[in-house]
Write a protein that holds these residues in place. Structure first.
Motif, PDB file in Angstrom:
ATOM      1  N   PRO A 167      30.496  31.873  31.620  1.00 41.67           N
ATOM      2  CA  PRO A 167      31.628  32.031  32.529  1.00 41.67           C
ATOM      3  C   PRO A 167      31.312  33.017  33.653  1.00 41.67           C
ATOM      4  N   VAL A 168      31.749  32.662  34.849  1.00 41.06           N
ATOM      5  CA  VAL A 168      31.603  33.543  36.010  1.00 41.06           C
ATOM      6  C   VAL A 168      32.999  33.775  36.586  1.00 41.06           C
ATOM      7  N   ASN A 169      33.414  35.033  36.626  1.00 39.53           N
ATOM      8  CA  ASN A 169      34.735  35.420  37.107  1.00 39.53           C
ATOM      9  C   ASN A 169      34.719  35.506  38.630  1.00 39.53           C
ATOM     10  N   LEU A 170      35.499  34.620  39.282  1.00 39.13           N
ATOM     11  CA  LEU A 170      35.571  34.623  40.741  1.00 39.13           C
ATOM     12  C   LEU A 170      36.714  35.482  41.275  1.00 39.13           C
ATOM     13  N   GLY A 171      37.499  36.073  40.369  1.00 41.85           N
ATOM     14  CA  GLY A 171      38.605  36.915  40.814  1.00 41.85           C
ATOM     15  C   GLY A 171      39.880  36.122  41.014  1.00 41.85           C
TER      16      GLY A 171
END
Length: 200
Positions: A167-171
């Motif tokens: 998972p990559v948190n894009l805000g």
């Protein structure tokens, strides 16, 4: 934690494969009655269980994989969305921006689910890629997540990891999350980007 996928088209089935691969039970529901979905669900794996929409919505975490125009129909099936987490895997390509009140599609969708924690995720990969093994080239396939609710992000990121993704948190939805939202006839720049994160 219990899970349901609402919508059993290509994306819904791709997500069901991801759950089945890890032996995680997930309810699936769609337009067709459960007995019509059951053979397809069983073919994916024994942990994929066809349910009615009403029964599937008992889950703690609900992945919306329906066409965007059907999100209100799902919302109307439950009187109270508090204590629910919604993962919005829909896309709005072709929907005029003015129909969304100038909001990112997930922020617009969230208005139909008052009280729910909403996270945008699992929407940027094509179904065939999403259904495939997320372990690639010694790393894990990336899924992008964004939310206006910081408390919602951690459990969804944990689920993504459990399913084998990175998972990559894009805000927030209107900031980094805009990279994975379609707008009118334009796709966000990260949609269709099949990236992977090398294992540390």
């Amino acid at each position: 934690m219990t899970y349901a996928i609402i919508g059993f088209g290509k994306i819904g089935q791709a997500l069901a494969h991801a759950f089945a691969r890890k032996g995680i039970e997930v309810a699936v529901a769609g337009r067709r009655p459960p007995d019509a979905l059951a053979p397809q669900a069983r073919a994916i794996g024994p942990t994929v269980v066809a349910r009615s929409l009403k029964d599937a919505l008992h889950a703690d975490t609900i992945i919306l994989a329906v066409p965007f125009g059907e999100h209100r129909e799902v919302a109307n099936a439950l009187p109270d969305w508090s204590r629910k987490t919604i993962i919005d895997a829909t896309n709005t390509y072709g929907v005029p921006p003015e129909d969304l009140d100038g909001l990112p599609s997930s922020a617009f969708l969230a208005k139909a689910y008052p009280g729910a924690k909403l996270v945008k995720g699992f929407n940027h990969l094509i179904a065939a890629t999403l259904a495939g093994d997320p372990v690639v080239e010694g790393g894990h396939r990336v899924v992008f997540l964004s939310s206006d609710d910081e408390n919602a992000m951690a459990p969804v990121a944990a689920l993504a990891k459990q399913l084998g993704f990175a998972p990559v948190n894009l805000g927030r939805l209107g900031e980094g999350g805009a990279l994975v939202h379609a707008r009118g006839s334009t796709w966000g720049p990260l949609i269709f980007q099949d990236l992977f994160k090398k294992s540390q």
